[in-house]
Design a protein around this motif. Structure first.
Motif, PDB file in Angstrom:
ATOM      1  N   ASP A 155       0.822  -1.212   0.000  1.00  0.00           N
ATOM      2  CA  ASP A 155       0.000   0.000   0.000  1.00  0.00           C
ATOM      3  C   ASP A 155       0.859   1.265   0.000  1.00  0.00           C
ATOM      4  OD1 ASP A 155       1.005   0.000   2.549  1.00  0.00           O
ATOM      5  OD2 ASP A 155      -0.949   0.096   3.551  1.00  0.00           O
ATOM      6  N   THR A 156       2.045   1.172  -0.584  1.00  0.00           N
ATOM      7  CA  THR A 156       2.981   2.294  -0.528  1.00  0.00           C
ATOM      8  C   THR A 156       3.096   3.037  -1.864  1.00  0.00           C
ATOM      9  OG1 THR A 156       4.716   0.636  -0.871  1.00  0.00           O
ATOM     10  CG2 THR A 156       4.386   1.419   1.386  1.00  0.00           C
ATOM     11  N   LEU A 157       2.141   2.857  -2.766  1.00  0.00           N
ATOM     12  CA  LEU A 157       2.193   3.543  -4.049  1.00  0.00           C
ATOM     13  C   LEU A 157       2.290   5.056  -3.849  1.00  0.00           C
ATOM     14  CD1 LEU A 157       2.073   3.240  -7.131  1.00  0.00           C
ATOM     15  CD2 LEU A 157      -0.410   3.534  -6.964  1.00  0.00           C
ATOM     16  N   ASP A 158       3.210   5.693  -4.572  1.00  0.00           N
ATOM     17  CA  ASP A 158       3.454   7.144  -4.511  1.00  0.00           C
ATOM     18  C   ASP A 158       4.012   7.604  -3.164  1.00  0.00           C
ATOM     19  OD1 ASP A 158       2.568   7.490  -7.155  1.00  0.00           O
ATOM     20  OD2 ASP A 158       0.487   7.705  -6.489  1.00  0.00           O
ATOM     21  N   LYS A 159       4.463   6.665  -2.337  1.00  0.00           N
ATOM     22  CA  LYS A 159       5.037   7.036  -1.049  1.00  0.00           C
ATOM     23  C   LYS A 159       6.553   6.879  -1.093  1.00  0.00           C
ATOM     24  CE  LYS A 159       0.971   5.930   1.635  1.00  0.00           C
ATOM     25  NZ  LYS A 159       0.341   4.990   2.535  1.00  0.00           N
ATOM     26  N   ASP A 160       7.231   7.706  -0.296  1.00  0.00           N
ATOM     27  CA  ASP A 160       8.678   7.585  -0.162  1.00  0.00           C
ATOM     28  C   ASP A 160       8.993   6.498   0.849  1.00  0.00           C
ATOM     29  OD1 ASP A 160       9.148   9.659  -1.948  1.00  0.00           O
ATOM     30  OD2 ASP A 160       9.183  11.178  -0.379  1.00  0.00           O
ATOM     31  N   PRO A 173      15.045  -2.384  -0.592  1.00  0.00           N
ATOM     32  CA  PRO A 173      16.507  -2.453  -0.682  1.00  0.00           C
ATOM     33  C   PRO A 173      17.166  -1.099  -0.913  1.00  0.00           C
ATOM     34  CG  PRO A 173      15.479  -3.380  -2.642  1.00  0.00           C
ATOM     35  CD  PRO A 173      14.376  -3.005  -1.718  1.00  0.00           C
ATOM     36  N   ILE A 174      16.359  -0.103  -1.302  1.00  0.00           N
ATOM     37  CA  ILE A 174      16.887   1.238  -1.588  1.00  0.00           C
ATOM     38  C   ILE A 174      15.882   2.283  -1.137  1.00  0.00           C
ATOM     39  CG2 ILE A 174      18.327   0.566  -3.562  1.00  0.00           C
ATOM     40  CD1 ILE A 174      15.940   1.682  -5.306  1.00  0.00           C
ATOM     41  N   SER A 175      16.342   3.520  -1.060  1.00  0.00           N
ATOM     42  CA  SER A 175      15.456   4.649  -0.780  1.00  0.00           C
ATOM     43  C   SER A 175      14.913   5.203  -2.088  1.00  0.00           C
ATOM     44  CB  SER A 175      16.216   5.758  -0.052  1.00  0.00           C
ATOM     45  OG  SER A 175      16.726   5.295   1.171  1.00  0.00           O
ATOM     46  N   GLY A 176      13.656   5.634  -2.038  1.00  0.00           N
ATOM     47  CA  GLY A 176      13.047   6.231  -3.216  1.00  0.00           C
ATOM     48  C   GLY A 176      11.535   6.268  -3.084  1.00  0.00           C
ATOM     49  N   THR A 177      10.867   6.592  -4.193  1.00  0.00           N
ATOM     50  CA  THR A 177       9.413   6.661  -4.232  1.00  0.00           C
ATOM     51  C   THR A 177       8.875   5.442  -4.970  1.00  0.00           C
ATOM     52  OG1 THR A 177       9.525   9.071  -4.298  1.00  0.00           O
ATOM     53  CG2 THR A 177       7.437   8.072  -4.961  1.00  0.00           C
ATOM     54  N   VAL A 178       7.863   4.801  -4.396  1.00  0.00           N
ATOM     55  CA  VAL A 178       7.231   3.664  -5.066  1.00  0.00           C
ATOM     56  C   VAL A 178       6.409   4.205  -6.236  1.00  0.00           C
ATOM     57  CG1 VAL A 178       5.658   1.704  -4.824  1.00  0.00           C
ATOM     58  CG2 VAL A 178       7.199   2.309  -2.942  1.00  0.00           C
ATOM     59  N   VAL A 212       7.406  -4.199  -6.927  1.00  0.00           N
ATOM     60  CA  VAL A 212       7.296  -2.743  -7.051  1.00  0.00           C
ATOM     61  C   VAL A 212       8.404  -2.190  -7.933  1.00  0.00           C
ATOM     62  CG1 VAL A 212       6.148  -2.334  -4.825  1.00  0.00           C
ATOM     63  CG2 VAL A 212       8.637  -2.330  -4.931  1.00  0.00           C
ATOM     64  N   LYS A 213       8.118  -1.009  -8.482  1.00  0.00           N
ATOM     65  CA  LYS A 213       9.144  -0.195  -9.141  1.00  0.00           C
ATOM     66  C   LYS A 213       9.357   1.026  -8.259  1.00  0.00           C
ATOM     67  CE  LYS A 213       8.045   0.821 -13.409  1.00  0.00           C
ATOM     68  NZ  LYS A 213       7.607   0.877 -14.813  1.00  0.00           N
ATOM     69  N   ILE A 214      10.620   1.288  -7.946  1.00  0.00           N
ATOM     70  CA  ILE A 214      10.982   2.391  -7.048  1.00  0.00           C
ATOM     71  C   ILE A 214      11.965   3.317  -7.759  1.00  0.00           C
ATOM     72  CG2 ILE A 214      12.098   2.992  -4.853  1.00  0.00           C
ATOM     73  CD1 ILE A 214      11.279   0.267  -3.773  1.00  0.00           C
ATOM     74  N   SER A 215      11.707   4.631  -7.672  1.00  0.00           N
ATOM     75  CA  SER A 215      12.694   5.583  -8.169  1.00  0.00           C
ATOM     76  C   SER A 215      13.902   5.519  -7.235  1.00  0.00           C
ATOM     77  CB  SER A 215      12.121   6.999  -8.197  1.00  0.00           C
ATOM     78  OG  SER A 215      11.872   7.451  -6.876  1.00  0.00           O
ATOM     79  N   ILE A 216      15.076   5.632  -7.806  1.00  0.00           N
ATOM     80  CA  ILE A 216      16.296   5.537  -7.004  1.00  0.00           C
ATOM     81  C   ILE A 216      16.698   6.937  -6.563  1.00  0.00           C
ATOM     82  CG2 ILE A 216      18.720   4.830  -6.981  1.00  0.00           C
ATOM     83  CD1 ILE A 216      17.962   2.815  -9.232  1.00  0.00           C
ATOM     84  N   SER A 217      16.576   7.215  -5.244  1.00  0.00           N
ATOM     85  CA  SER A 217      16.922   8.560  -4.773  1.00  0.00           C
ATOM     86  C   SER A 217      18.370   8.653  -4.317  1.00  0.00           C
ATOM     87  CB  SER A 217      15.975   8.997  -3.657  1.00  0.00           C
ATOM     88  OG  SER A 217      16.123   8.176  -2.526  1.00  0.00           O
TER      89      SER A 217
END
Length: 126
Positions: free
Chosen positions: A44-49, A71-76, A101-106
Motif C-alpha cells: 500500500d505504498t504507491l506514490d510514497k517515499d 533495498p533502496i530509498s526512493g518513491t514507489v 514494485v518499481k521504485i525511483s532511485i533517490s
C-alpha cells in the motif's frame, strides 16, 4: 537455485534490477521457496517515499506472513497489479512476472551495499 547474476540482492531476500533511475524489486527464488505457496501480496505504498530497509508491504503464504523490506530509498512508482489476481506469480516467476514494485532511485550509492548473486548464494548456502 536460480540467482541471476544481473541482479543485486539483500540479506532480507529481496532482489533489485536497475533500469536507468528506476529499480524493480521482488523477492528471491530462495525466499519464495522458504515461504511456500503465496496467496496474497499486500503493498500500500504507491506514490510514497520509502527509506532503505523500510517495510514497503507484506507477502502472505499459506502458513506465514512476511514483511517486504525496501533495498533502496526512493518513491514507489508502481505496484505490480498482476499480483492482485495472481499472487502465485511470485512462486512461479520471482524474477520476471512476479516482481512487486518499481521504485525511483533517490540515492544510487545505496546500491553499492547490495549483494552480488555470488555473495547472496553464499549467504543462503546455494
Amino acid at each position: 537455485m536460480n540467482l541471476p547474476a544481473t541482479l543485486q540482492y539483500t540479506k532480507e531476500h529481496e532482489w533489485v534490477r536497475v533500469e536507468g533511475d528506476v529499480a524493480y524489486v521482488g523477492i528471491t527464488d530462495h525466499a519464495q521457496r522458504e515461504l511456500g505457496d503465496i496467496v496474497y501480496v499486500d503493498i500500500d505504498t504507491l506514490d510514497k517515499d520509502v527509506a532503505q530497509n523500510d517495510v514497503f508491504g507484506t507477502v502472505e503464504a499459506v502458513k506465514t506472513v512476511s514483511d517486504l523490506f525496501s533495498p533502496i530509498s526512493g518513491t514507489v512508482l508502481e505496484i505490480n497489479d498482476k499480483l492482485d489476481s495472481s499472487p502465485e506469480l511470485v512462486n512461479s516467476d520471482p524474477y520476471g512476472d512476479g516482481w512487486m514494485v518499481k521504485i525511483s532511485i533517490s540515492n544510487p550509492a545505496e546500491l553499492e551495499a547490495l549483494l552480488s548473486a555470488e555473495a547472496y548464494g553464499e549467504l543462503v548456502g546455494a
